[in-house]
Write a protein that holds these residues in place. Sequence first.
Motif, PDB file in Angstrom:
ATOM      1  N   ALA A  45      -4.513  -5.536   5.220  1.00 26.92           N
ATOM      2  CA  ALA A  45      -3.804  -6.670   4.629  1.00 26.92           C
ATOM      3  C   ALA A  45      -3.517  -7.721   5.694  1.00 26.92           C
ATOM      4  O   ALA A  45      -3.720  -8.927   5.478  1.00 26.92           O
ATOM      5  N   TYR A  46      -3.038  -7.274   6.847  1.00 23.51           N
ATOM      6  CA  TYR A  46      -2.767  -8.202   7.936  1.00 23.51           C
ATOM      7  C   TYR A  46      -4.043  -8.874   8.435  1.00 23.51           C
ATOM      8  O   TYR A  46      -4.043 -10.044   8.809  1.00 23.51           O
ATOM      9  N   LYS A  47      -5.132  -8.143   8.421  1.00 23.84           N
ATOM     10  CA  LYS A  47      -6.388  -8.697   8.923  1.00 23.84           C
ATOM     11  C   LYS A  47      -7.072  -9.627   7.916  1.00 23.84           C
ATOM     12  O   LYS A  47      -7.751 -10.584   8.304  1.00 23.84           O
ATOM     13  N   GLY A  86       0.815  -1.218   0.000  1.00 20.51           N
ATOM     14  CA  GLY A  86       0.000   0.000   0.000  1.00 20.51           C
ATOM     15  C   GLY A  86       0.842   1.259   0.000  1.00 20.51           C
ATOM     16  O   GLY A  86       0.443   2.292  -0.560  1.00 20.51           O
ATOM     17  N   PHE A  87       2.012   1.185   0.629  1.00 21.31           N
ATOM     18  CA  PHE A  87       2.903   2.346   0.621  1.00 21.31           C
ATOM     19  C   PHE A  87       3.413   2.619  -0.790  1.00 21.31           C
ATOM     20  O   PHE A  87       3.578   3.773  -1.182  1.00 21.31           O
ATOM     21  N   ILE A  88       3.659   1.555  -1.555  1.00 26.31           N
ATOM     22  CA  ILE A  88       4.104   1.710  -2.935  1.00 26.31           C
ATOM     23  C   ILE A  88       3.004   2.375  -3.762  1.00 26.31           C
ATOM     24  O   ILE A  88       3.264   3.307  -4.534  1.00 26.31           O
ATOM     25  N   VAL A  89       1.784   1.909  -3.603  1.00 25.17           N
ATOM     26  CA  VAL A  89       0.652   2.506  -4.322  1.00 25.17           C
ATOM     27  C   VAL A  89       0.487   3.968  -3.926  1.00 25.17           C
ATOM     28  O   VAL A  89       0.219   4.842  -4.766  1.00 25.17           O
ATOM     29  N   SER A  90       0.673   4.245  -2.643  1.00 25.09           N
ATOM     30  CA  SER A  90       0.480   5.617  -2.155  1.00 25.09           C
ATOM     31  C   SER A  90       1.459   6.599  -2.768  1.00 25.09           C
ATOM     32  O   SER A  90       1.168   7.802  -2.855  1.00 25.09           O
ATOM     33  N   PHE A  91       2.632   6.132  -3.204  1.00 23.90           N
ATOM     34  CA  PHE A  91       3.609   7.034  -3.805  1.00 23.90           C
ATOM     35  C   PHE A  91       3.064   7.703  -5.066  1.00 23.90           C
ATOM     36  O   PHE A  91       3.432   8.839  -5.389  1.00 23.90           O
ATOM     37  N   TYR A 123       1.301   8.064   4.479  1.00 26.58           N
ATOM     38  CA  TYR A 123       1.085   7.421   5.776  1.00 26.58           C
ATOM     39  C   TYR A 123      -0.334   6.885   5.909  1.00 26.58           C
ATOM     40  O   TYR A 123      -0.542   5.741   6.348  1.00 26.58           O
ATOM     41  N   ILE A 124      -1.312   7.691   5.558  1.00 27.04           N
ATOM     42  CA  ILE A 124      -2.708   7.282   5.743  1.00 27.04           C
ATOM     43  C   ILE A 124      -3.051   6.097   4.848  1.00 27.04           C
ATOM     44  O   ILE A 124      -3.614   5.088   5.301  1.00 27.04           O
ATOM     45  N   PHE A 125      -2.724   6.204   3.570  1.00 24.66           N
ATOM     46  CA  PHE A 125      -3.037   5.126   2.621  1.00 24.66           C
ATOM     47  C   PHE A 125      -2.247   3.871   2.963  1.00 24.66           C
ATOM     48  O   PHE A 125      -2.796   2.772   3.040  1.00 24.66           O
ATOM     49  N   ILE A 171       1.517  17.389   2.947  1.00 28.76           N
ATOM     50  CA  ILE A 171       0.263  16.725   2.562  1.00 28.76           C
ATOM     51  C   ILE A 171       0.573  15.427   1.820  1.00 28.76           C
ATOM     52  O   ILE A 171      -0.060  14.393   2.057  1.00 28.76           O
ATOM     53  N   GLY A 172       1.568  15.474   0.934  1.00 29.85           N
ATOM     54  CA  GLY A 172       1.979  14.267   0.221  1.00 29.85           C
ATOM     55  C   GLY A 172       2.440  13.185   1.174  1.00 29.85           C
ATOM     56  O   GLY A 172       2.095  12.003   1.012  1.00 29.85           O
ATOM     57  N   MET A 173       3.221  13.568   2.175  1.00 28.80           N
ATOM     58  CA  MET A 173       3.680  12.608   3.183  1.00 28.80           C
ATOM     59  C   MET A 173       2.500  12.022   3.953  1.00 28.80           C
ATOM     60  O   MET A 173       2.461  10.826   4.251  1.00 28.80           O
ATOM     61  N   SER A 174       1.520  12.872   4.283  1.00 29.86           N
ATOM     62  CA  SER A 174       0.332  12.403   5.013  1.00 29.86           C
ATOM     63  C   SER A 174      -0.450  11.375   4.212  1.00 29.86           C
ATOM     64  O   SER A 174      -0.939  10.376   4.754  1.00 29.86           O
ATOM     65  N   ILE A 175      -0.559  11.597   2.910  1.00 32.23           N
ATOM     66  CA  ILE A 175      -1.231  10.629   2.036  1.00 32.23           C
ATOM     67  C   ILE A 175      -0.503   9.293   2.068  1.00 32.23           C
ATOM     68  O   ILE A 175      -1.123   8.230   2.161  1.00 32.23           O
TER      69      ILE A 175
END
Length: 198
Positions: free
Chosen positions: A140-142, A93-98, A130-132, A124-128
């Motif tokens: 994913a873990y759940k 998800g972090f990869i997608v968030s980039f 983190y949140i995403f 704001i970009g950094m927040s996206i």
Amino acid sequence: MKRKLSTIDISLVGMFVALMAIGANITSIAPFMVIGGVPITMQTFFAILAGAILGSRIGAISMCVYAFVCLVGVPVFAKFSGGFTHLFSPTFGFIVSFIFTAYVTGKIIEKKRTLHAYVLASLIGMSINYIFGTNWMYYAYKLWAAAPEGFTYSLAWLWMIVPLPKDIILSIAAAVFAYRFNRTLVSRGYFKSLSKTV
């Protein structure tokens, strides 16, 4: 109407794919920089820089290409890994968030090119990111990954506290660098295609 990618656009996309690969693999020389399965990398820094320097469109394209080359097997992710199986990784998800990080960062800066706007866009970009990324990791873990014992939503965010100060500092650094870059090289015509809204 969107213009076609120029030769310099394609070259810069390739350059940022390489920078993302470098940022992803800092943990290869410092393996202790992994908290709760989340590598502490400089990818957020380079994703923000992509949007701030290349603009929303080209910046997002560079992040799409980065994700694609890994999924086809090129070892550009953390620990020099690659392959389609990464799609099911809790941290994918972090990869997608980039992609969204670069796009939103660039979009804000395209509207107002002051230093304040650069800093705001970067944070704001950094927040996206983190949140995403954190929410993707939690679900994913759940849903399909083997969650650590006692794993909760609060714990997922607790893991992110460790890299947060570093990413705040690097986000501001990316903003200042991009602002100065765009005020010098681009404004003087060295990279004319970047001076246009893309």
